[in-house]
Each structure stands twice: as C-alpha cells, then as structure tokens.
Design a protein around this motif. Sequence first.
Motif, mmCIF file in Angstrom:
data_model
loop_
_atom_site.group_PDB
_atom_site.id
_atom_site.type_symbol
_atom_site.label_atom_id
_atom_site.label_comp_id
_atom_site.label_asym_id
_atom_site.label_seq_id
_atom_site.Cartn_x
_atom_site.Cartn_y
_atom_site.Cartn_z
ATOM 1 N N THR A 146 14.226 -10.227 -5.186
ATOM 2 C CA THR A 146 12.816 -10.386 -5.518
ATOM 3 C C THR A 146 12.286 -11.630 -4.829
ATOM 4 N N TYR A 147 11.109 -11.520 -4.208
ATOM 5 C CA TYR A 147 10.628 -12.642 -3.392
ATOM 6 C C TYR A 147 9.167 -13.014 -3.610
ATOM 7 N N ASP A 148 8.460 -12.327 -4.496
ATOM 8 C CA ASP A 148 7.049 -12.700 -4.669
ATOM 9 C C ASP A 148 6.529 -12.270 -6.030
ATOM 10 N N ILE A 149 5.809 -13.188 -6.683
ATOM 11 C CA ILE A 149 5.021 -12.866 -7.867
ATOM 12 C C ILE A 149 3.564 -13.100 -7.495
ATOM 13 N N ASN A 150 2.774 -12.053 -7.536
ATOM 14 C CA ASN A 150 1.358 -12.155 -7.160
ATOM 15 C C ASN A 150 0.510 -11.998 -8.412
ATOM 16 N N THR A 151 -0.075 -13.092 -8.883
ATOM 17 C CA THR A 151 -0.896 -13.033 -10.101
ATOM 18 C C THR A 151 -2.347 -12.671 -9.804
ATOM 19 N N ASN A 152 -2.665 -12.474 -8.535
ATOM 20 C CA ASN A 152 -3.997 -12.011 -8.136
ATOM 21 C C ASN A 152 -3.846 -10.614 -7.549
ATOM 22 N N THR A 153 -3.326 -9.713 -8.361
ATOM 23 C CA THR A 153 -2.936 -8.410 -7.846
ATOM 24 C C THR A 153 -4.139 -7.526 -7.526
ATOM 25 N N ASN A 154 -3.976 -6.720 -6.459
ATOM 26 C CA ASN A 154 -4.979 -5.741 -6.043
ATOM 27 C C ASN A 154 -4.321 -4.375 -5.963
ATOM 28 N N TYR A 155 -5.129 -3.347 -5.778
ATOM 29 C CA TYR A 155 -4.608 -1.985 -5.763
ATOM 30 C C TYR A 155 -5.214 -1.202 -4.604
ATOM 31 N N ASN A 156 -4.475 -0.201 -4.135
ATOM 32 C CA ASN A 156 -4.917 0.634 -3.030
ATOM 33 C C ASN A 156 -5.469 1.951 -3.562
ATOM 34 N N SER A 157 -6.720 2.240 -3.244
ATOM 35 C CA SER A 157 -7.394 3.401 -3.824
ATOM 36 C C SER A 157 -6.772 4.726 -3.381
ATOM 37 N N ASN A 158 -6.335 4.815 -2.127
ATOM 38 C CA ASN A 158 -5.739 6.067 -1.645
ATOM 39 C C ASN A 158 -4.453 6.388 -2.399
ATOM 40 N N ALA A 159 -3.599 5.385 -2.555
ATOM 41 C CA ALA A 159 -2.347 5.593 -3.284
ATOM 42 C C ALA A 159 -2.627 5.956 -4.737
#
Length: 316
Positions: free
Chosen positions: A275-288
């Motif tokens: 594990t190498y990243d914790i992103n607390t400003n997460t975004n999402y991809n609409s197509n997926a």
Amino acid sequence: MSKIYVIHENSEWTAPLYKRFDELELPYEDWNMTEGNIDLNEAPPEGVFYNRMSASSHTRGNRFSPELTNAVLAWLEHHGRTVINGSDALSLEVSKVRQYLELEKYGVKTPQTIAAMGKEQLVEAAEKFDGRPFITKHNRAGKGLGVQLFQSVEGFRNYVESQEFEVPVDGITLIQEYIDSPEPFITRCEFVGGEFLYAVMVDTSDGFELCPADACSIEDLFCPAGDDAGETPKFQIINGFENPIIEKYKKVLQHNDIQIAGIEFIRDREGNIYTYDINTNTNYNSNAEEVGRQYGMLEIAKYLGYLLKHNLVESK
C-alpha cells in the motif's frame, strides 16, 4: 440554518458533489481556501464541515491553501463542530511519510522507503537499495509528482545534479523500492463514512496520474507498474472485491479520524500487497461508476446529509 460546508481549493473537483447536493435538496456552502480570513473571536456557523483539501494544491497555484485549511480546521474543532476529514486527515494528506508510518502501525505493508533532503543525502539513501531498482516521489505529492524509476545510483546521481531535478514543495524526496507488478494496474479502495464502498482497478500504462476525476487530464508520467496493457478502460470497478486488507484499512482510517478516502495498493509478482497512498481528497470516475452502477459522490452526499439531519435533531 445549518448547512454542509465544503472546504477545498479546486472548484472542478467539487462540481460533481454539488450536483448531488442539489439532487438531494441539501443546503450547502462553498468554502474555497485559495484565500480567506478567520476571526478567532467569533464562533463558526452551525453545520457539517467536509474537508477536501488536496496535497497537490500548489500545482494549481494554491501553495498555502493547506496551511489556511489547517487553521480553519483547528478553529472548527476547537468549537466542537462536526468535521469530516479533520486536521488528522489533513496531516496525512500532505505527508506520505506519515501515511506509511500509520499504515505500518496497523499491519499494512508499505514499500521500503527512505525520506531525504539534500542532494548528497538523496544519493546516500539510493545506495541503501544495493543495486536494486528504485523510484522517487515527493513527500507532499498527488498527481504522481516526482515519480521516476532509476536502475542505478549513478543514473540517479546524474539526475539529482542536473537541472531536471525537481525539488518537492516541502523539500522532502522519498526513495522507494520498485514494486515489480506482473500487470500495469493498481487497485484503489474507496471508503465513505469509514465503510468500504468499492474497489476500482486503475490502468497505469499511460502514467501515474491516477486521479479518477473526470476533470483530470492524464499526464505522460512514469508508471512503476509495468508495460502497456492495450485498449482497456482506465478505471474499472471490481465487482465483489474482498480482501482482508479492507479491515486493516478501516482501522487506519478510524484511528486517524478519516471518514472519506481512497487507498491505493499494488501487487508484486508473488501476489503480495504493498500500500502506497491514502488520498483523503478522493474523486470518482463517472464512466466506471456508470458501468458498475455505484456512485461515490452520491454516497458522500447521502452521508453528509444524514449527519446534517442528525445535527439538526440534536439541536432541537
């Protein structure tokens, strides 16, 4: 009237969330941290405060937005306001060193990493990998900042002493072991309200700019996960993803008062997870999300709406 207050520095990333607020008829207010002031002698308004500050804010000209956000969060927490992803979350967002230490504390394996400042110290750190390939990255990063692969200390020394060397915004460069993955994919696990939402497989063959937001462009950055994968969707939700790592991630988030996050991992050729990243400003991809029929921003809006309603009930 109580509202949901969104603390951020990038309006492109908040637009999808505000659309969901409008759909659910939730009252909200935009708090953009590109500038502002705080009267410490006044109490904050009532409501729910959601921090979406990003470690990569300086790449958009907002160098001191995290510092202003830190002051705002301290003010809110002092007055006992409901803060989602508060000051503890922000401290992890802007420091991969802190992320790795917290992950390891709860039994989550991270790549071998050395933090260094100063050109000679960087080279000394690289020598500790005993001829193994390694990558570099910025401590305060996001957007794949500073990610490059090096096969030798000599090649790294030439880079460090050249004009191409990029000094991180906090001065700290990470020297990290290269994880040789059999396929050019990483997995990103999304959490809302501290609970697992879904996992998404991300094709990294085009580079290591992994922000899933529709507004993000994919830059031609080094990908430490392998060779070209061909014509496949960059983001794909994994149906029914299960792994014991999820429970460990939940403990890390709980003990750092993080309610909303995306956590990324990669597998080596033996199947071991790093594990190498914790992103607390997460975004999402609409197509997926359309294909997977799961919607991150909608779940966040519902979660914040529930908290707002709970606050209103408590105040009566």
